[in-house]
Write an enzyme that holds these catalytic residues in place. Structure first.
Site, short mmCIF file in Angstrom:
data_model
loop_
_atom_site.label_atom_id
_atom_site.label_comp_id
_atom_site.label_asym_id
_atom_site.label_seq_id
_atom_site.Cartn_x
_atom_site.Cartn_y
_atom_site.Cartn_z
N HIS A 137 0.81 -1.21 0.00
CA HIS A 137 0.00 0.00 0.00
C HIS A 137 0.85 1.26 0.00
O HIS A 137 0.50 2.26 -0.61
CB HIS A 137 -0.91 0.00 1.24
N ARG A 187 -6.55 -7.67 -13.88
CA ARG A 187 -6.21 -8.98 -13.30
C ARG A 187 -7.01 -9.17 -12.01
O ARG A 187 -6.58 -8.73 -10.95
CB ARG A 187 -4.72 -9.04 -12.99
N ARG A 204 -10.43 -9.78 -16.82
CA ARG A 204 -9.96 -11.16 -17.00
C ARG A 204 -10.50 -12.02 -15.86
O ARG A 204 -10.43 -11.63 -14.69
CB ARG A 204 -8.44 -11.21 -16.98
N GLU A 216 -1.54 -17.33 -24.78
CA GLU A 216 -0.30 -17.39 -24.00
C GLU A 216 0.28 -18.79 -23.93
O GLU A 216 1.25 -19.04 -23.22
CB GLU A 216 -0.52 -16.78 -22.61
N ASP A 226 3.53 -15.09 -20.38
CA ASP A 226 3.46 -16.55 -20.37
C ASP A 226 3.85 -17.17 -21.71
O ASP A 226 4.47 -18.22 -21.74
CB ASP A 226 2.04 -17.01 -19.97
N ARG A 244 9.40 -17.93 -15.81
CA ARG A 244 9.44 -16.46 -15.78
C ARG A 244 9.80 -15.91 -14.40
O ARG A 244 10.08 -14.72 -14.26
CB ARG A 244 8.13 -15.86 -16.29
N CYS A 279 -1.10 -7.84 -24.16
CA CYS A 279 -1.15 -7.27 -22.81
C CYS A 279 -0.02 -7.74 -21.91
O CYS A 279 -0.02 -7.48 -20.72
CB CYS A 279 -2.50 -7.58 -22.16
C1 PEP Z 1 0.79 -12.61 -19.69
O1 PEP Z 1 0.99 -13.79 -19.43
O2 PEP Z 1 1.44 -11.99 -20.56
C2 PEP Z 1 -0.20 -11.84 -18.94
C3 PEP Z 1 -0.50 -10.61 -19.27
O3 PEP Z 1 -0.77 -12.44 -17.86
P1 PEP Z 1 -0.07 -12.58 -16.42
O4 PEP Z 1 1.18 -11.76 -16.44
O5 PEP Z 1 -1.08 -12.12 -15.45
O6 PEP Z 1 0.20 -14.06 -16.37
MG MG Z 2 -0.43 -14.90 -18.23
#
Ligand code: PEP
Ligand code: MG
Length: 589
Positions: free
Chosen positions: A199, A306, A342, A441, A465, A475, A512
């Protein structure tokens, strides 16, 4: 900690809020509160200990209410709920009753009893291994420290009547502290603990005070009167900078601020190339608090909300009503823009303790996202109902994560239809034409993109992803992060395939993942013909600037050349040289 060097002692932390500041440090160590513990000599002492406790709690409530008033009167209305959360914790029965019970039954002083209760509360939170939740456990910590300070008769730190400009150095800062910081006097802050979603960092961004958090031992390293360089754009803090470093950072600060200022002229301009190719630039959010910053930076809506953060902030699942209120809030605040919501991307390493999912060997390949939702249909339906109901209050699109093949999207659509029919049957209004999309993804979804395009209204490429699954790179594993390369030719070919299949099927294709917010990538993404780019709010202006300075035709020629290169390093070097030529200020070094 022993100072390693007299000058230029560099510590690296986590970017809390961007910007560069240089100034004098003021150490406010909120970590060390010395607590005396002792047993009560006679039972008659217990009532007065209880009274002390109740008085400290009441004083804490008054302070929190005052902080809330301050927040309301400042430009920080969107963070008022944090103080509400602190006030709620101060009403918590477990906190109050258990402490009083301990004083009575164990015959110990109030500080001791409170310390045990706080530890128990914190342990309950710490069981959940999640960045967002650990930020919430710090809320409990802040409240605990406030009660202790009041028990010990300590004064509140005053950030309002400061005589000189300072950079606050603290183990941790409560949101109440942060919000009281007058921007004229507190020019930056650095803390030992905290993460990107704590926060304190969120409020720092809302107030636009540069901050670096998670520095671990900055309170030990800094001494009274030290001067500091705080680089909130890279997460670097330099204690007692030498003349050479100081000059370097003064120049960096000058460049950063003039670029920032210049960038705002793009805020209301369309993301359009000089030859008229229009692309939509939107933002990713995790929390509703981010929306003011999204709008301020000229994003044209939300390309990825998200929602899992709503589920992670607790032990129990959020109810339909609570979700509905959250989604409706986002949708209304965004008007007239649209929000792409999402559905839950949970599972793997982010799981809700109530569901007691088994720990998985390969969480990224496990029961995650849509797989989880298709298994836990009731949880999924509750979320879909909340999203559909919110769609009655503005422009909403739904996107489903981690689709690997056609069967999953067919099953998903079936469930969505059921929910729609239930709502219709009970007369609940929603947008019957709501658009649905999928995240691309997983490589199998790329391979099937032509077929998948027949089933949905849009694609959004989740490169975070997609890169992980196509290049076989975890990742979150720092040992292989050097291989994580958005400009890998294999990744570019996958993206091209998705865009082409989507367009051939007559649907829009966006991106995204983090890749979409990196200015260096923009000419390539333009050349590929993406319709929408969704990114963190602070990248929007810079991305618009790049888009407005290169023609679509040029970007396609650039792409042609890039697609002929065999390695990521060649592509990266080529792009860097290209961008250096076009934007010497930003890419000059
Ligand atoms: C992605 O995988 O690129 C994505 C936007 O989703 P997240 O980062 O929430 O897995
Ligand atoms: Mg993702």
């Amino acid at each position: 900690m022993e100072r390693k060097r007299k000058e230029d002692y560099i510590i690296k932390g986590i970017v809390g809020s961007p910007g560069i500041v240089i100034g004098k440090a003021r150490v406010v160590d909120r970590k060390k509160i010395d607590i005396f513990t002792y047993r009560l000599i006679s039972e008659t002492e217990a009532p007065s200990e209880e009274e002390r406790f109740k008085y400290a709690v009441e004083t804490s409530k008054e302070q929190c209410s005052r902080a809330k008033e301050d927040m309301l009167s400042q430009d920080a209305k969107d963070v008022v709920h944090i103080m509400d959360a602190h006030l709620l914790i101060l009403e918590d029965r477990m906190l109050i009753d258990e402490t009083i019970k301990r004083i009575r039954e164990e015959k110990i002083n109030v500080e001791w009893a409170l310390e045990i209760t706080m530890q128990k509360l914190l342990r309950a939170f710490k069981e959940i291994d999640d960045e967002y939740l650990s930020a919430r456990d710090s809320d409990i910590g802040h409240v605990g420290k406030r009660i202790f300070r009041n028990l010990l008769g300590k004064k509140e730190e005053n950030f309002v009547d400061l005589e000189e400009k300072i950079i606050v150095v603290a183990h941790d800062l409560s949101p109440a502290d942060t919000v009281q910081m007058s921007k004229d006097k507190v020019i930056g802050f650095v803390t030992d603990i905290g993460g990107r979603t704590s926060h304190t960092a969120i409020i720092a961004r809302a107030l636009e005070i540069p901050a670096v958090v998670g520095l671990e031992k900055v309170t030990e390293a800094v001494e009274k009167g030290d001067s500091l360089v705080v680089d909130g754009t890279t997460g670097i803090v330099i204690i007692n900078p030498s003349k050479a470093i100081l000059n370097e950072y003064l120049e960096k600060k000058r460049v950063y601020e003039s670029l920032e200022k210049e960038l705002f002229k793009y805020k209301d301009l369309p993301a359009e190339t000089p030859d008229g190719f229009r692309i939509k630039v939107v933002a990713n959010i995790e929390l509703i608090e981010e929306i003011p910053s999204v709008l301020k930076h000229g994003a044209e809506g939300i390309g990825l909300y998200r929602t899992e953060f709503l589920y992670l902030n607790r032990k129990e699942l959020p109810s339909e009503e609570e979700q509905f209120r959250a989604y409706k809030g986002v949708v209304e605040e965004l008007h007239p823009y649209s929000a792409t919501i999402r559905t839950l991307d949970i599972g793997g390493d982010k799981f809700i303790s109530r569901l007691e999912l088994a720990k998985e060997m390969n969480p990224a390949l496990g029961l995650r996202a849509i797989r989880f939702c298709l298994r836990e249909v009731e949880i999924f339906k509750t979320q879909l109902r909340a999203i559909l109901r919110a769609s009655n209050f503005g422009k909403v699109k739904v996107i489903f994560p981690m689709i690997s093949g056609v069967r999953e999207i067919l099953q998903t659509k079936e469930i969505l239809e059921e929910v729609k029919n239930e709502l219709k049957a009970t007369g609940v209004p929603f947008d019957t034409g709501i658009k649905i999309g999928i995240m691309i993804e997983i490589p199998s979804a790329v391979t099937l993109a032509d077929i998948l395009a027949r089933e949905v209204d849009f694609f959004s490429i989740g490169t975070n992803d997609l890169i992980q699954y196509s290049l076989a790179i975890d990742r979150v594993n720092e040992h292989v992060s050097y291989l994580y390369e958005p400009l890998h030719p294999a990744v570019l070919r996958l993206i091209k395939q998705v865009v082409d299949c989507g367009h051939n099927g007559g649907i829009k294709v966006g991106m995204c993942g983090e890749m979409a917010g990196e200015p260096l990538h923009i000419p390539i993404l333009l050349g590929l013909g993406l319709d929408e780019l969704s990114m963190n709010a602070l990248s929007v202006l810079q991305v618009k600037k790049v888009i407005r300075s290169i023609t679509h035709e040029e970007s396609r020629q650039l792409l042609d050349h890039v697609m002929g290169l065999a390695t990521a390093s060649e592509i990266r070097s080529f792009m860097k040289a290209e961008m250096r030529m076009r934007f010497p200020m930003e890419f000059g070094k």
